[in-house]
Design a protein around this motif. Sequence first.
Motif: not given
Length: 396
Positions: A28-31, A301-305, A310-311, A346-347
């Motif tokens: 899935g997109f998030h743990c 950067a990794q904590n954003v995308d 999930g982006g 934007d993020w």
Amino acid sequence: MSAIHDGRRESATPEGSATLEGFDHASGFHCGSTALRGLAERYGWTCSGVNGPTCSETICFGLGEGIGFTYFTPGSSPDRAFFGRSPGLETTFLDRIGVAYDRRSGDDWARTRDRLETRLANGDPVLLATDVAGLPYFDTDTHFAPHRVLCVGLEDGRDREHDRGAAGADRVALIADNEFDDVKRVPLTTLRDAMTDDHLVPIRNRTTVVTDPEPEQPATDRMGAATVEAAIAATARSMLDPAAASGPSGAAVPDGSAGPDGSAASAVAAVTGIEGIRTLAADLPQWVDRSEPRWTARLAAQNVDSRGTGGGAFRRPYASFLERAARVVPALPETAPDRMHGIADDWSRLATTFRRASEAETDAELSTRLAEASRRVRTIADREERFWRRALAALA
């Protein structure tokens, strides 16, 4: 070997199989929201009537008030970091649908292991908080926590060379992780280390297990107008005024994290909501003078995308939730999903700026990139504040 199946100890599918009998796992997109979806499927929690489909990951994320923001000081490198989700997503979702659960933290490993064995023997998956650096299947020494996984079974350790049980071999936990489609095997001694690492935030043997899987809330109400409105309004309040927000949404730091000595985190570590985004904007130009600024920018950067967002710092999956919410909440502005998608964009553009900062060859270039990031963050803060104020006013 024991695995979850209809509340009893059962044999699992042969080693190497992608799923366990009685527990269907998918990435899935998030743990955290993937774990909630797994629990929903395990216990049959539907969101649109008794015979409807079980709650999707997006619905779990939205009803759990998944959007948030915390700017904080970790216990080790990097010395500045942020999370784009709320700290209480998992328990907020369980509270919202009225499911009883037991959440523990701070017990010694012997008690934690006993709880794992007892609950799994009873047929209940156990939600764990871990550090990915301690999970061998990630093959990384970069600390990132809390990373939530479901423990869905235990098996005896094996002598791999002779393919037989080895006397005294460590038991192995079967782990369902959102980053992988197959269930992973982790020796309990290794899992112990992953559950007690304090490099980023203290996690200290944190477990959550459902104790009564029958929700108090009727299935027809779980995606009803009142429930969805309450979830969106609570999310808005936690972003606009986290100190006044009730419940997990108002928590100051990720999952009760603290400083490296166990004390309360510093003021920077506790800044949340829109104020946290503005604090990040103000602090970014000073990153150039902090330790390892390029590494800090890379992780930002990794904590954003990536890293299970999930982006767009979790805003993209929340926009998908708003698309579903708009069908049942007439008061929600019809432009809300598109505006949230725009905020997510934007993020994502900010993530590109952070990556360029991490690759800067000179301090002058790094300063320029961080100044650009600061301007972008300030714009995001303005846009998010307008969004949440309009949403709250419309729902009021």
